[in-house]
Design a protein around this motif. Structure first.
Motif, mmCIF file in Angstrom:
data_model
loop_
_atom_site.group_PDB
_atom_site.id
_atom_site.type_symbol
_atom_site.label_atom_id
_atom_site.label_comp_id
_atom_site.label_asym_id
_atom_site.label_seq_id
_atom_site.Cartn_x
_atom_site.Cartn_y
_atom_site.Cartn_z
ATOM 1 N N ASP A 62 31.277 39.738 41.115
ATOM 2 C CA ASP A 62 31.591 41.508 40.828
ATOM 3 C C ASP A 62 32.740 41.084 39.664
ATOM 4 O O ASP A 62 33.388 40.105 39.356
ATOM 5 C CB ASP A 62 32.462 41.730 42.542
ATOM 6 N N LEU B 30 43.805 41.668 31.364
ATOM 7 C CA LEU B 30 42.982 42.053 31.584
ATOM 8 C C LEU B 30 42.274 42.920 30.324
ATOM 9 O O LEU B 30 41.275 42.202 29.443
ATOM 10 C CB LEU B 30 42.092 42.435 32.426
ATOM 11 N N PHE C 263 42.792 45.574 43.944
ATOM 12 C CA PHE C 263 41.510 46.338 43.268
ATOM 13 C C PHE C 263 41.583 47.125 44.625
ATOM 14 O O PHE C 263 41.850 46.953 45.650
ATOM 15 C CB PHE C 263 40.799 46.128 42.909
ATOM 16 N N GLN D 247 43.888 31.764 45.796
ATOM 17 C CA GLN D 247 45.023 32.079 45.094
ATOM 18 C C GLN D 247 45.250 30.931 44.936
ATOM 19 O O GLN D 247 45.514 30.571 43.642
ATOM 20 C CB GLN D 247 45.373 33.179 45.736
ATOM 21 N N ARG E 32 47.673 37.186 32.188
ATOM 22 C CA ARG E 32 48.749 37.113 33.051
ATOM 23 C C ARG E 32 48.786 35.648 34.672
ATOM 24 O O ARG E 32 47.541 36.892 34.889
ATOM 25 C CB ARG E 32 50.034 38.116 32.913
ATOM 26 N N HIS E 33 49.167 34.961 34.287
ATOM 27 C CA HIS E 33 48.863 34.229 35.880
ATOM 28 C C HIS E 33 50.257 35.054 37.204
ATOM 29 O O HIS E 33 50.601 34.842 37.665
ATOM 30 C CB HIS E 33 48.518 33.128 35.939
ATOM 31 N N MET F 288 43.206 28.909 43.323
ATOM 32 C CA MET F 288 42.918 28.319 41.835
ATOM 33 C C MET F 288 43.910 27.985 41.093
ATOM 34 O O MET F 288 43.480 27.624 39.758
ATOM 35 C CB MET F 288 42.556 29.871 41.401
ATOM 36 N N ARG F 289 45.950 28.013 41.945
ATOM 37 C CA ARG F 289 46.409 27.621 41.419
ATOM 38 C C ARG F 289 46.876 25.736 40.942
ATOM 39 O O ARG F 289 47.527 26.137 40.687
ATOM 40 C CB ARG F 289 47.890 28.641 41.062
ATOM 41 N N GLU G 116 34.967 42.552 38.813
ATOM 42 C CA GLU G 116 36.785 42.673 39.753
ATOM 43 C C GLU G 116 36.873 41.457 40.171
ATOM 44 O O GLU G 116 38.537 41.055 39.996
ATOM 45 C CB GLU G 116 36.691 43.376 40.968
ATOM 46 N N MET G 117 36.013 40.782 40.370
ATOM 47 C CA MET G 117 36.234 39.427 41.167
ATOM 48 C C MET G 117 36.803 38.274 40.527
ATOM 49 O O MET G 117 37.379 37.697 40.513
ATOM 50 C CB MET G 117 35.677 38.489 42.170
ATOM 51 N N ILE H 64 33.879 30.229 42.944
ATOM 52 C CA ILE H 64 33.454 32.173 43.234
ATOM 53 C C ILE H 64 32.416 32.054 42.738
ATOM 54 O O ILE H 64 31.354 32.867 43.036
ATOM 55 C CB ILE H 64 34.677 33.204 42.663
ATOM 56 N N TRP I 24 32.040 34.185 51.912
ATOM 57 C CA TRP I 24 31.725 33.060 52.317
ATOM 58 C C TRP I 24 32.974 32.518 52.740
ATOM 59 O O TRP I 24 33.279 31.379 53.845
ATOM 60 C CB TRP I 24 31.033 32.216 51.865
ATOM 61 N N THR J 172 36.447 28.955 38.661
ATOM 62 C CA THR J 172 36.137 29.898 38.815
ATOM 63 C C THR J 172 34.890 29.968 39.307
ATOM 64 O O THR J 172 34.062 30.336 40.062
ATOM 65 C CB THR J 172 36.504 30.845 37.505
ATOM 66 N N GLU K 86 37.317 39.023 37.355
ATOM 67 C CA GLU K 86 39.044 39.515 36.050
ATOM 68 C C GLU K 86 40.055 38.948 37.325
ATOM 69 O O GLU K 86 41.431 38.481 37.142
ATOM 70 C CB GLU K 86 38.921 40.948 36.125
ATOM 71 N N LEU K 87 40.175 39.218 38.770
ATOM 72 C CA LEU K 87 41.150 37.965 39.909
ATOM 73 C C LEU K 87 41.282 36.803 39.440
ATOM 74 O O LEU K 87 42.482 36.700 39.339
ATOM 75 C CB LEU K 87 40.979 38.934 41.097
ATOM 76 N N ALA K 88 39.584 36.367 38.788
ATOM 77 C CA ALA K 88 40.273 35.223 39.014
ATOM 78 C C ALA K 88 40.549 34.440 37.754
ATOM 79 O O ALA K 88 41.568 33.540 37.354
ATOM 80 C CB ALA K 88 38.510 34.356 38.867
ATOM 81 N N ALA K 89 40.869 35.041 37.043
ATOM 82 C CA ALA K 89 41.667 35.223 35.099
ATOM 83 C C ALA K 89 42.957 35.280 35.565
ATOM 84 O O ALA K 89 43.907 34.940 34.965
ATOM 85 C CB ALA K 89 40.709 36.479 34.235
ATOM 86 N N THR K 90 43.444 36.401 36.558
ATOM 87 C CA THR K 90 45.024 36.479 36.808
ATOM 88 C C THR K 90 44.960 35.532 37.703
ATOM 89 O O THR K 90 46.603 34.697 37.507
ATOM 90 C CB THR K 90 45.021 37.654 37.881
ATOM 91 N N MET K 91 43.922 34.589 38.141
ATOM 92 C CA MET K 91 44.399 33.707 39.482
ATOM 93 C C MET K 91 44.880 32.438 38.163
ATOM 94 O O MET K 91 45.827 30.937 38.887
ATOM 95 C CB MET K 91 43.695 33.119 40.114
ATOM 96 N N LEU L 90 36.061 37.255 48.596
ATOM 97 C CA LEU L 90 34.278 36.411 48.867
ATOM 98 C C LEU L 90 34.074 36.182 50.145
ATOM 99 O O LEU L 90 34.861 36.017 51.516
ATOM 100 C CB LEU L 90 34.997 35.006 48.377
#
Lengths: 273, 264
Positions: free
Chosen positions: A154, B64, B90, B108, B83-84, B111-112, A156-157, A175, B98, A171, A159-164, B96
């Motif tokens: 996705d 974005l 959405f 979250q 920005r983080h 990733m951070r 969106e997924m 993902i 799985w 990523t 994009e979400l990763a980018a904000t994370m 995900l």
């Protein structure tokens, strides 16, 4: 717990009986055709004779089976690793994609059996040319399926990763790659059956061992029982490798398997609202 | 609501922003000179006709997307690139497949590179707060749409972002679930004091949840009007719906949107 196990076995039986019945019917027809003399025995040997020979000559056949299996698996593994790496490079770089795609397509379209002799000339009668033909056969489906898989994530997924703020490596690992695995496994299953073909084609062209050699020898000697035995073993090798991958897929992607199957949600079973 | 420390900087400051897309041979202006200030802790809803560029606005705030002209500031800092320090939800939960509900929330943190013990505690808190208890180990496909969206909300809140961006988060839910989610989002907002920017198609939702409702026009989107919702902070769903302030605000927005779409 016991009912779950019983259900599972019932499921296995339900799935297996139809193909088993079809196989039995084919064997029966084969048997009838030969015992009634409808087809000469030197053209089509009876199942009894074929399987009898298979058992008698198993020590001879098993050695050749190992050779072919070894070439197949080695070619398949190389194609798998290379295929995934090339696919990742193609997905992350448009330049690499546009550069590599035509060459890939060309390599796929060229008849392997036609270039196999070239590898024998270059590399001799050892296992190397067989492995290369197996790699060539198996490579393409791996690349195509992995590219499709990596692109199926996705937006969106992502994009979400980018904000994370995890960066491209995280990523990919957390993902993109896991998301591509169902496609990758589909490609690997096609690839492994093609790798068997590749190894046998390699053996046809020039070798003194392997099932391709056995089949070619038997053909030269009009030894149809041995020809049939060789064919059966080669098919079994392919089927076995395919089933191993299927099993691996179920172990690696239980979420995918459960999703494809009947949607028996564990939550409903547990009584959660 | 959160207290602003010292300087009264806006949580989100959109000034004179335009966005133009190049499509084939024509240039399409999606957003034209939109300005909007959102105070820290404020809840702002954005409504407008379909395809007017509401989502584009959120993408600008998150970094974005870069505006063609004008500037966007988030927490007093100009936005250049993703920005983080925000949370994003959405319309589709984007989970995900799985990973279990809990592990999807923890993505979250992973990733951070957050401290995993602390992230785990925080995840459990959010699971409790959003009514996901008992579903922690369920896979997304075993969850209803509302439950999936709760997971997405928890994931967006895990790192305690000061700004939460929501792009039609309940658009795919049935009416009843949507109302429940509205009540829960209202409670979560009150408990966390996060600034929220919500893009929605539902007038009722926009009024019930927000301090202010921004009404955009058709493409190219400009701000048609900003409506102050004069409702008390404590908002019980059915009593709020019955209030005259709610009815008048909703009617006014409907008029504005009707005027906007009526030209076609």
């Amino acid at each position: 717990m016991d009912t779950v196990r019983a259900d599972r076995w019932r499921g296995v039986v339900e799935r297996a009986w139809r193909p088993a019945a079809l196989l039995a019917a084919c064997l029966a027809i084969w048997h009838l055709v030969t015992v009634t003399g409808l087809v000469e025995a030197y053209l089509v040997p009876s199942p009894a004779k074929t399987f009898g020979l298979l058992a008698d000559k198993w020590s001879y056949l098993s050695g050749h089976t190992w050779v072919t299996t070894y070439e197949t698996v080695l070619g398949f593994v190389i194609a798998g690793v290379l295929g995934v790496l090339v696919a990742v490079a193609m997905v992350y770089s448009r330049t690499i994609e546009s550069t590599a795609y035509p060459i890939l397509l060309f390599a796929q379209v060229i008849p392997k059996i036609a270039i196999a002799p070239l590898f024998v000339v270059w590399l001799g009668f050892g296992f190397e040319p067989k492995v290369i033909v197996a790699v060539l056969m198996a490579f393409f489906p791996v690349v195509i399926s992995t590219v499709t898989g990596l692109k199926s994530v996705d937006t969106e997924m992502l994009e979400l990763a980018a904000t994370m703020g995890g960066g491209p490596v995280k990523t990919f690992v957390k993902i993109r790659f896991p998301a591509a695995l169902p496609h990758l496994f589909a490609g690997l299953k096609v690839a492994v059956t093609l790798a068997v073909t590749g190894a046998v084609v390699g053996e046809f062209v020039g070798s003194n061992e392997g099932l391709g050699y056995v089949i070619l020898q038997a053909n030269g000697n009009m030894d149809t029982p041995m020809l049939f035995a060789g064919l059966i073993v080669v098919s079994l090798v392919g089927v076995l490798l395919f089933l191993l991958l299927d099993l691996a897929e179920k172990l690696v992607l239980p979420w995918h398997a459960s999703r494809r199957g009947a949607a028996v949600t564990t939550l409903l079973a547990k009584g959660g609202s | 609501m959160s207290v602003t420390s010292g300087t009264t900087t806006s949580a989100v400051e959109i000034s004179d922003v335009s966005v133009r897309f190049q499509s084939k041979r024509t240039e399409v202006t999606a957003i034209q000179q939109v300005s909007l200030d959102v105070a820290p802790g404020e809840f702002v809803s954005i409504v407008g006709p379909s395809g007017c560029g509401k989502s584009t606005l959120l993408k600008l705030v998150s970094g974005l997307l870069t505006p063609s002209s004008g500037s966007v500031s988030l927490l007093g800092e100009q936005v250049r690139g993703p920005r983080h320090d925000i949370g994003f939800v959405f319309q589709r939960a984007a989970l995900l497949e799985w990973r279990s509900a809990r592990r999807n929330i923890l993505l979250q943190a992973e990733m951070r590179g957050m401290d995993s013990a602390e992230a785990g505690r925080r995840a459990d808190e959010l699971i409790e707060m959003t009514g996901l208890s008992g579903f922690e180990s369920a896979l997304p496909h075993e969850l209803s749409g509302g439950m999936q969206q709760r997971v997405a909300l928890c994931r967006a809140l895990l790192h305690q972002p000061r700004v939460l961006l929501m792009d039609e988060p309940f658009g795919a839910l049935d009416a009843l679930t949507r109302e429940q989610m509205n009540v829960e989002l209202h409670r979560v907002w009150r408990e966390t004091g996060t600034t929220v920017l919500l893009v929605t198609h539902s007038i009722a939702e926009s009024v019930y949840l927000a301090n202010r409702v921004v009404v955009l026009t058709r493409r190219p989107a400009v701000v048609q009007e900003v409506i102050e919702v004069g409702l008390p902070a404590e908002r019980d769903y059915s009593t709020t719906m019955a209030r005259p302030e709610f009815a008048s605000a909703a009617a006014h927005i409907r008029d504005l949107l009707g005027a906007v779409t009526g030209h076609d």
